[in-house]
Design an enzyme around this catalytic site. Sequence first.
Site, mmCIF file in Angstrom:
data_model
loop_
_atom_site.group_PDB
_atom_site.id
_atom_site.type_symbol
_atom_site.label_atom_id
_atom_site.label_comp_id
_atom_site.label_asym_id
_atom_site.label_seq_id
_atom_site.Cartn_x
_atom_site.Cartn_y
_atom_site.Cartn_z
ATOM 1 N N LYS A 1 2.905 -15.695 1.390
ATOM 2 C CA LYS A 1 3.144 -16.386 0.119
ATOM 3 C C LYS A 1 4.650 -16.608 0.057
ATOM 4 O O LYS A 1 5.347 -16.108 -0.837
ATOM 5 C CB LYS A 1 2.609 -15.519 -1.037
ATOM 6 C CG LYS A 1 2.656 -16.180 -2.408
ATOM 7 C CD LYS A 1 1.589 -17.248 -2.637
ATOM 8 C CE LYS A 1 1.876 -18.037 -3.913
ATOM 9 N NZ LYS A 1 0.978 -19.175 -4.112
ATOM 10 N N ASP B 1 -6.346 -7.326 3.738
ATOM 11 C CA ASP B 1 -7.498 -6.716 3.054
ATOM 12 C C ASP B 1 -8.379 -7.827 2.482
ATOM 13 O O ASP B 1 -9.603 -7.828 2.647
ATOM 14 C CB ASP B 1 -6.971 -5.803 1.938
ATOM 15 C CG ASP B 1 -8.082 -5.114 1.174
ATOM 16 O OD1 ASP B 1 -9.018 -4.616 1.818
ATOM 17 O OD2 ASP B 1 -8.003 -5.072 -0.070
ATOM 18 N N ASP C 1 -3.228 -18.319 -0.932
ATOM 19 C CA ASP C 1 -4.167 -19.026 -1.809
ATOM 20 C C ASP C 1 -4.894 -20.123 -1.032
ATOM 21 O O ASP C 1 -6.121 -20.267 -1.114
ATOM 22 C CB ASP C 1 -3.483 -19.559 -3.088
ATOM 23 C CG ASP C 1 -2.151 -20.254 -2.850
ATOM 24 O OD1 ASP C 1 -1.457 -19.916 -1.874
ATOM 25 O OD2 ASP C 1 -1.785 -21.135 -3.645
ATOM 26 N N TYR D 1 0.827 -1.208 0.000
ATOM 27 C CA TYR D 1 0.000 0.000 0.000
ATOM 28 C C TYR D 1 0.862 1.259 0.000
ATOM 29 O O TYR D 1 0.510 2.255 -0.619
ATOM 30 C CB TYR D 1 -0.911 0.040 1.235
ATOM 31 C CG TYR D 1 -2.189 -0.742 1.091
ATOM 32 C CD1 TYR D 1 -2.172 -2.109 0.864
ATOM 33 C CD2 TYR D 1 -3.430 -0.119 1.184
ATOM 34 C CE1 TYR D 1 -3.342 -2.834 0.734
ATOM 35 C CE2 TYR D 1 -4.607 -0.836 1.055
ATOM 36 C CZ TYR D 1 -4.553 -2.184 0.835
ATOM 37 O OH TYR D 1 -5.723 -2.896 0.706
ATOM 38 N N ASP E 1 -11.985 -9.346 4.346
ATOM 39 C CA ASP E 1 -13.249 -9.227 3.625
ATOM 40 C C ASP E 1 -13.881 -10.588 3.382
ATOM 41 O O ASP E 1 -15.096 -10.749 3.487
ATOM 42 C CB ASP E 1 -13.041 -8.486 2.292
ATOM 43 C CG ASP E 1 -13.274 -6.985 2.472
ATOM 44 O OD1 ASP E 1 -13.568 -6.557 3.598
ATOM 45 O OD2 ASP E 1 -13.156 -6.248 1.487
HETATM 46 C C1 LIG Z 1 3.346 -23.593 -6.130
HETATM 47 C C2 LIG Z 1 3.040 -22.127 -6.309
HETATM 48 C C3 LIG Z 1 4.301 -21.343 -6.573
HETATM 49 C C4 LIG Z 1 1.967 -21.897 -7.391
HETATM 50 C C5 LIG Z 1 1.655 -20.433 -7.599
HETATM 51 O O1 LIG Z 1 1.517 -19.655 -6.634
HETATM 52 O O2 LIG Z 1 1.524 -20.030 -8.758
HETATM 53 C C6 LIG Z 1 0.631 -22.592 -7.122
HETATM 54 O O3 LIG Z 1 -0.020 -22.060 -6.009
HETATM 55 C C7 LIG Z 1 -0.241 -22.455 -8.352
HETATM 56 O O4 LIG Z 1 -1.249 -21.712 -8.274
HETATM 57 O O5 LIG Z 1 0.081 -23.047 -9.385
HETATM 58 C C1 LIG Z 2 -10.813 1.635 0.603
HETATM 59 C C2 LIG Z 2 -9.587 0.736 0.547
HETATM 60 C C3 LIG Z 2 -8.373 1.548 0.190
HETATM 61 C C4 LIG Z 2 -9.431 -0.038 1.846
HETATM 62 C C5 LIG Z 2 -8.209 -0.923 1.826
HETATM 63 O O1 LIG Z 2 -7.923 -1.611 0.848
HETATM 64 O O2 LIG Z 2 -7.515 -0.959 2.854
HETATM 65 C C6 LIG Z 2 -10.618 -0.912 2.225
HETATM 66 O O3 LIG Z 2 -10.795 -1.958 1.315
HETATM 67 C C7 LIG Z 2 -10.391 -1.466 3.612
HETATM 68 O O4 LIG Z 2 -10.161 -2.669 3.756
HETATM 69 O O5 LIG Z 2 -10.439 -0.682 4.585
#
Ligand SMILES: CC(C)[C@H](C(=O)O)[C@@H](O)C(=O)O
Ligand SMILES: CC(C)[C@H](C(=O)O)[C@@H](O)C(=O)O
Lengths: 358, 358
Positions: free
Chosen positions: B194, B250, B226, B144, B254
Amino acid sequence: MSQYSIAVLAGDGIGPEVMQEANKVLDAVEQKFDVSFNRTAFPVGGYAIDTEGEALPSKTLLGCEQADAILFGSIGGPKWDTLPLEQRPERAALLTLRSHFDLFSNLRPARIYPGLESLSPLREDIAKSGVDVLVVRELTSGIYFGQPKGREGEGEEEFAFDTMRYSKREIRRIAVAAFEAARKRGGKVTSVDKANVLVTSRLWREVTEEVAKDYPDVTLDHIYIDNATMQIMKNPAQFDVMLCSNLFGDIVSDECAMMTGSMGLLPSASMNEDGFGLYEPAGGSAPDIAGMGIANPIAQILSAAMMLRFSMNLTDAADAIEKAVVSTLEAGVLTGELLPPEQRAEAASTSQVGDEIV
Amino acid sequence: MSQYSIAVLAGDGIGPEVMQEANKVLDAVEQKFDVSFNRTAFPVGGYAIDTEGEALPSKTLLGCEQADAILFGSIGGPKWDTLPLEQRPERAALLTLRSHFDLFSNLRPARIYPGLESLSPLREDIAKSGVDVLVVRELTSGIYFGQPKGREGEGEEEFAFDTMRYSKREIRRIAVAAFEAARKRGGKVTSVDKANVLVTSRLWREVTEEVAKDYPDVTLDHIYIDNATMQIMKNPAQFDVMLCSNLFGDIVSDECAMMTGSMGLLPSASMNEDGFGLYEPAGGSAPDIAGMGIANPIAQILSAAMMLRFSMNLTDAADAIEKAVVSTLEAGVLTGELLPPEQRAEAASTSQVGDEIV
Ligand SMILES: CC(C)[C@H](C(=O)O)[C@@H](O)C(=O)O
Ligand SMILES: CC(C)[C@H](C(=O)O)[C@@H](O)C(=O)O
């Protein structure tokens, strides 16, 4: 008769056993259609570390270079998790293959098959709303490969940094891939970004808007990544094609895969501009069930179908495989993870599912 | 009698009406406990753009500086969405306040209240498994705010870039916040990263491991972002405290908020090292229902409770408010969005819910 050569990289865990079923299906295609597949197996991943000393031996890379496509199983497992990061199967093999062959276009379909809704972790009404999403993920740029990356400074002020980076060209080619795919599907692209915070995302938005002008038949929406993860849960049926950068696509495609509740059914394709590609199941190597003959071969078989479609233009054969998979599911020939616990005793084995599809 | 001063920034949309209910509750606290709240309202967000020409006027910033805490409503709406990004309410006000006051520690609780499980988009058995997660998000660094950020080059090779960046100090202080919180809750921290791709994530892992040594009573796990988005869907009850960097937090917060299905119940706190903080509902300004008296005031009221707890150490008063909220929910005094469609005619209004909590 047309001939194609395929580098077969079965890998670790359940890779070899599900690959065997994909091979059966390719044999059947050879018999039904006027085509032959010249297949050569190469070691990759943990198996290659054990037998050749590295996750991606040079003979494997050479074999891939000489092939028309790579059919990939799955790699990794606890045995190799203690290696230094750079040598681990996932990075040393998968990320290297992606960047070596410039496989920038990653397609990850996720749908909830009628009849299998109860597997989804989502509420029944949501799971039954007709979920069929294609995640189009940029795979060779962004924060995965952006330079500089590193560590600097000392003591508590030591810091680490990664660079998220996209050029217009890189954005344009993956956006084109998404719009092309949408044209053949629901005609809708939702581009995922964080344009309220990231400069990269603003360029991403600009370029996708430009590309959209060439596709008046396709609608384009933008959604923030935080909102995307919410909407996938709340109302996944609103999505057709989701266009994502590398990192956001990693997140979105996995969330979409989980939403279906049937990871063992999901294929993926990673392609470059020449139609060369690597095709692999979305799920992992599942070392816990490897060798037991109970793994679902469908993701691997559908990955082979994507290979025929995208790298060989064998549309009829690809259609035939996909239809056979749907009939197999409808006929209830299912591996255990697709069944309620009390019915698992009657589950079909890996090879029974393969036979049924054949 | 202890005295505290509060900068009240109601903002846009439903902000003013839910803030009115929070003020009622604070009045009730003054009557029951030996405390007085000196409250001053300041313009912020779209309302401030319309009346003062900017989303965060200097008198508002000054008012916040002189207060013990900021009670924040919500900002933004379609009216201001066409402004240049830097001037829009969310960025100009919210991101500026976060960085100006170094509000690095963002706490976002997400729980599924007993009896409200059917609101969750998750399958019933998952929604009923006892979901109570606290997302601890780093809020003033990462991608950010990392420099450099920008655009360079020409034509198709023009590129944009953002920098993800974390120092050990920045990681340590948010990790400490997470471990402290876990100690008072379920004793478990799951750190989201990650680390298989990002150098920043590897430093993140190192420092959280170091911090963990000071908390032998708390367990630490690591999960890739992920996989985290998958597990939140599949089995959210496995999580207690989720420790995240700014961007991952973030996304995760959510997704966790949506998983509860009741965004109108979720408060948040953003604090600095001195205990100063900004307290705001997790949901947005909901311009579509603004002024109708049907918005749920609970997220705003629980945000006020967090303010008493964290910036004023008024534990008893905070407990009392939280208990009153639970009783109100149990008594079925609910705004419309918490009710099944066929019962919405009997929904309680914003002020009825406020009165009941008082
Ligand atoms: C293993 C890892 C590096 C890979 C990625 O993050 O791309 C996996 O999560 C995918 O989505 O193929
Ligand atoms: C509005 C946006 C910039 C903000 C963020 O990404 O932090 C919102 O999504 C949050 O989570 O407070």
